[in-house]
Design an enzyme around this catalytic site. Structure first.
Site: not given
Ligand code: UFG
Length: 338
Positions: A126, A151, A155
């Site tokens: 991302s 989150y 990644k």
């Protein structure tokens, strides 16, 4: 014999669009999904689009035995690993849920790939790994910035562990750093399924226009951008799906000079929140109910991709416009209402 791709999270939003593109290119697909943020009827929708029912298993990848079963029962040539929790806001509230699910499932998949001597994997990364970028457009050489959510950490950590494992020689990885995926399949049969009140801009816009939500709040108009609202690089989910097909073929054709590669997947064009609203109104003819509110914590003023590496090395380029993204998202919203 055609090659088989294991698509984890293949009934989810980006996963299902990628499965369609893979099947249309003649790949065999095996889907593993635990239905934590997907519905089983998506498999029939994929069949309606492609003419073939995809093979799918309900599996929790945090259970390594379940992953071993998948590899024992299917010949797998490449893995595309989508399966992960993806809400930035939820990850701030429940970080452990994100660390444990997103990292454990990735490690289990890699462990079993090593056991089965399957090397190639495409990883869903991302643009969030860049945090607040210093230079725009942001290119793949930009450093990771402190992660603004659990989150984002998962990644960054996912890429870091892939890089180390690739360096040791047993795995080959292409990590795709997605910018802001939006839109839906032109068939109107698959798209993002809403769970609760959306956090993301375009689903919020379409649900407001449909009367499901009262009013959109624009999070701040006092940023240092031309119209004061935040700028993002929105990318059509079908274009994004096609980038995965390119990555698979690059891995399968042994075109990868190094065992770990990253590519930005965006259009390279920035769109502000107000431009998105104006374009939505133009495309649909609907006047949107919105107000200007306070800034949302953690939002970067502007993020858009440098796409040269993906264009030249991966041989991929976004083809669909902002109008295509909005029109397909709106068509999907209308069919959901039915
Ligand atoms: N926005 C609003 N009102 C809303 C929702 C969003 O004004 O109701 C604004 C945000 O402030 C931001 C822009 O619209 O400026 C886009 O916000 P999104 O929540 O749609 O997207 P983000 O850029 O915050 O995050 C997205 C994905 C993440 C991913 C990140 C990568 O949701 O999963 O891009 O950069 F990590």
């Amino acid at each position: 014999m055609s090659q088989t791709i294991l698509v984890t999270g293949g009934l989810g939003y980006i996963g299902s669009h990628t499965v369609v593109e893979l099947m249309q290119q003649g790949y065999q697909v095996v889907i593993a999904d635990n239905l934590s943020n997907a519905q089983p009827f998506i498999a029939s929708r994929i069949a309606a689009i492609t003419g073939t029912k995809p093979v799918w298993y309900k599996k929790n990848l945090c259970n390594i035995k379940a992953v071993r079963q998948l590899f024992a029962n299917n010949r797998i040539d490449v893995v595309i690993h989508f399966a992960a929790h993806k809400s930035v806001a939820e990850s701030v509230q429940q970080p452990l849920k994100y660390f444990s699910n997103n990292l454990q499932s990735l490690m289990n998949v890699l462990q079993v790939m090593q056991e089965a001597a399957v090397k190639p994997i495409v990883f869903s990364s991302s643009a969030t790994v860049y945090g607040y970028p210093d230079v725009l457009p942001v290119t793949e050489t930009a450093p990771f910035k402190p992660a603004l959510s659990a989150y984002a950490s998962t990644k960054q950590m996912g890429e870091e562990l892939l890089q180390k494992i690739c360096a040791a020689g047993s795995i080959q990885n292409i990590s795709l750093r997605y910018f802001n995926p939006v839109g839906a399949h032109p068939s109107g049969l698959i798209g993002e399924l809403p769970t609760g009140i959306p956090n993301n801009l375009l689903p919020y816009v379409t649900q407001t226009a449909a009367g499901k939500l009262k009013m959109l709040t624009v999070y701040g108009n006092d940023y240092d951008t031309p119209d004061g609202t935040c700028i993002r690089d929105y990318i059509h989910v079908v274009d994004l799906a096609k980038a995965h097909v390119k990555a698979c073929s690059r891995l399968l054709n042994q075109q990868v000079p190094i065992s770990f590669e990253v590519f930005n997947i965006g259009t390279g064009k920035g769109t502000s929140v107000l431009q998105m609203i104006q374009q939505f109104e133009r495309v649909t003819g609907i006047s949107l109910n919105y107000k200007i509110g306070k800034r949302r914590l953690g939002d970067a003023p502007a993020v858009y991709a440098g796409t040269e590496k993906a264009n030249t090395i991966l041989g991929w380029r976004a083809a669909l416009s902002l109008s295509d993204m909005i029109a397909s998202a709106w068509q999907w919203q209308l069919q959901l209402a039915k």
